[in-house]
Design an enzyme around this catalytic site. Structure first.
Site, PDB file in Angstrom:
ATOM      1  N   ASP A 293      -5.908   2.001  -3.661  1.00 43.30           N
ATOM      2  CA  ASP A 293      -7.128   2.159  -2.425  1.00 43.30           C
ATOM      3  C   ASP A 293      -7.202   3.299  -1.910  1.00 43.30           C
ATOM      4  OD1 ASP A 293      -5.163   1.892  -0.512  1.00 43.30           O
ATOM      5  OD2 ASP A 293      -5.794  -0.081   0.113  1.00 43.30           O
TER       6      ASP A 293
ATOM      7  N   ASP B 122      -2.348   6.356  -3.755  1.00 43.07           N
ATOM      8  CA  ASP B 122      -1.072   5.431  -2.959  1.00 43.07           C
ATOM      9  C   ASP B 122      -0.595   4.384  -3.702  1.00 43.07           C
ATOM     10  OD1 ASP B 122      -3.388   3.941  -2.522  1.00 43.07           O
ATOM     11  OD2 ASP B 122      -2.597   3.141  -0.570  1.00 43.07           O
TER      12      ASP B 122
ATOM     13  N   ASP C  37      -0.921   1.184  -4.163  1.00 46.47           N
ATOM     14  CA  ASP C  37      -2.067   0.192  -4.649  1.00 46.47           C
ATOM     15  C   ASP C  37      -3.304   0.765  -4.948  1.00 46.47           C
ATOM     16  OD1 ASP C  37      -3.197   0.404  -2.071  1.00 46.47           O
ATOM     17  OD2 ASP C  37      -3.440  -1.700  -1.701  1.00 46.47           O
TER      18      ASP C  37
ATOM     19  N   SER D  75       0.641  -1.129  -0.080  1.00 45.92           N
ATOM     20  CA  SER D  75       0.048  -0.034  -0.113  1.00 45.92           C
ATOM     21  C   SER D  75       1.079   1.370   0.089  1.00 45.92           C
ATOM     22  CB  SER D  75      -0.936   0.087   1.182  1.00 45.92           C
ATOM     23  OG  SER D  75      -1.851   1.040   1.160  1.00 45.92           O
TER      24      SER D  75
END
Length: 430
Positions: A231, A227, A229, A93
């Site tokens: 999400d 960010d 990834d 993340s």
């Protein structure tokens, strides 16, 4: 042994997070599911290594692997929901590039504690299937297209023509897909930090470093930051000021209420969300439910109370009638839709949602339990008229100190005093 933290398995590559651990996880998941497991990853250089180990584990258990390549976590979550299958996302993340992580997803959702514990137990005892039942590896080329088509259908009436956006994709998983989708809806996109090399993901960029694209915010442009990834999502308004998750929740909650989508007229936030947001929502006849920090706790409360909207100040926001998890692209589109429908600039909308000054400090420690000391507790008891939260990180060796109240200078003094106290007792333990 406990492997799972607050957001899957995460750690420094080849220290805590090794190929052997990834193999064991893959083998455990492969033995638990029937048929297939979808795998995706972000842009970290360690992704290929961990993917190979996962594939070996999954296929050795007799399950097939559908390899999706680089794509955002929410896109993988959608695929697992549509396919009624399991998935594993290789990503840490918002963490630095030396970290990576493994997030297991079942039919669109992250795992409950009980299933994580079951997987951890299975990881202790690797089970191989017979040679004729070894799984196959299929490169799943339709994954990105399926996600794109889903988004196009959800927002088929959205027109972003004339909106100028600077998009910071954090050299991460959204670098290719998300700009294309926003351009499809008519926005004029300038993309920055979109040259991933395996080592620059989240490095001085993305949703944790909004200050680094302020120079691009000119001539009526707004900023969108993801960010690693994909999400999370936060904005910069036309003045270069941060339009963070609390502001996004406030703005879109009103829009959802107008559209009849805000079930029970409630919103879920965490203990880190600003008191100003809560007062704003209450004034608009929307109740606020607070949870512990972490999108999994937000989602649990949303499912339990039948609530459509929930999220975190960090930009991790869930629109449960749109997605089963936090989705930075959906968050961006919901915010842009609310802005377009209001006929106002994002900067003007920001002024409607009050934000008490907050000071957040990350205190590096050798023992995260040090914050429970009697001296720290007594210090917290002595503080009046300010909201103070002290908690350990679920993914890093730090204790986070949050102070919120009417005066920024006083909040800073309080936060530093608490941080110094934590450091003092941590040093004594070393």
């Amino acid at each position: 042994m406990r492997y799972f933290g607050t957001d899957g398995i995460r750690g420094v590559v080849n220290e805590f997070l090794t190929p052997e651990l990834a193999f064991r996880l893959g083998n455990a998941v492969g033995n638990m599911v029937n048929g297939k497991v979808f795998i995706a990853k972000d842009t970290r250089n360690s992704g290929d290594m961990l993917e190979a180990a996962l594939i070996a584990g999954i296929t050795s258990a007799g399950a097939d692997v559908y390899r999706c390549g680089i794509m955002p976590t929410p896109a993988l979550a959608l695929i697992t929901k549509l396919e009624d299958a399991a998935g594993i996302m290789i990503s840490a993340s918002h963490n630095p590039p030396e970290y990576n992580g493994l997030k297991v997803i079942m039919k669109g959702y992250k795992l409950p504690d009980s299933l994580e514990e079951r997987i951890e137990n299975e990881m202790q005892n690797v089970k191989y299937n017979s040679f004729e039942k070894v799984g196959r590896v299929i490169d799943y080329r339709l994954a990105e297209e399926e996600y794109f088509n889903y988004i196009k259908e959800l927002y088929k009436n959205l027109d972003l023509s004339g909106i100028k956006i600077v998009m910071d994709v954090a050299n991460g998983a959204t670098f290719n897909l998300n700009p294309k989708i926003l351009e499809y809806f008519g926005a004029k996109i300038e993309v920055v930090n979109n040259e991933p090399d395996g080592f620059n993901i989240n490095k001085d960029c993305g949703s944790t470093h909004p200050e680094n694209i302020k120079n691009y915010i000119v001539n009526g442009k707004i900023g969108i930051l993801h960010d690693g990834d994909g999400d999370r999502c936060i904005f910069l308004d036309e003045n270069g000021q941060e339009f963070h998750g609390d502001k996004i929740i406030g703005l879109t909650a009103l829009q959802l209420k107008k559209e009849g989508r805000l079930k029970n007229d409630k919103v879920v936030v965490t203990i880190l969300s600003n008191m100003g947001l809560e007062r704003f929502l209450n004034e608009n006849s929307i109740d606020v439910v607070r949870t512990k920090v972490g999108d999994r706790y937000v989602l649990e409360e949303m499912l339990k109370e039948n609530i459509t909207l929930g999220g975190e100040r960090s930009g991790h926001i869930i629109y449960l009638d749109r997605s089963t998890t936090g989705d930075g692209l959906i968050t961006a589109l919901e915010t842009l839709s609310a802005m377009v429908n209001s006929g106002k600039r994002l900067a003007d909308l920001s002024n409607l949602i009050p934000d008490y000054p907050q000071v957040m400090l990350n205190v590096k420690v050798s023992d995260k339990e040090v914050y429970k000391s009697k001296e720290v507790f007594e210090k917290l008891k002595s503080i009046k008229d300010y909201r103070v939260i002290v908690r350990p990180s679920g993914t890093e060796p730090v204790v986070r100190v949050l102070v919120e109240g009417p005066d920024m200078d006083e909040s800073t003094i309080i936060a530093n005093d608490i941080a110094d106290l934590i450091k003092k007792f941590d040093n004594k333990k070393e």
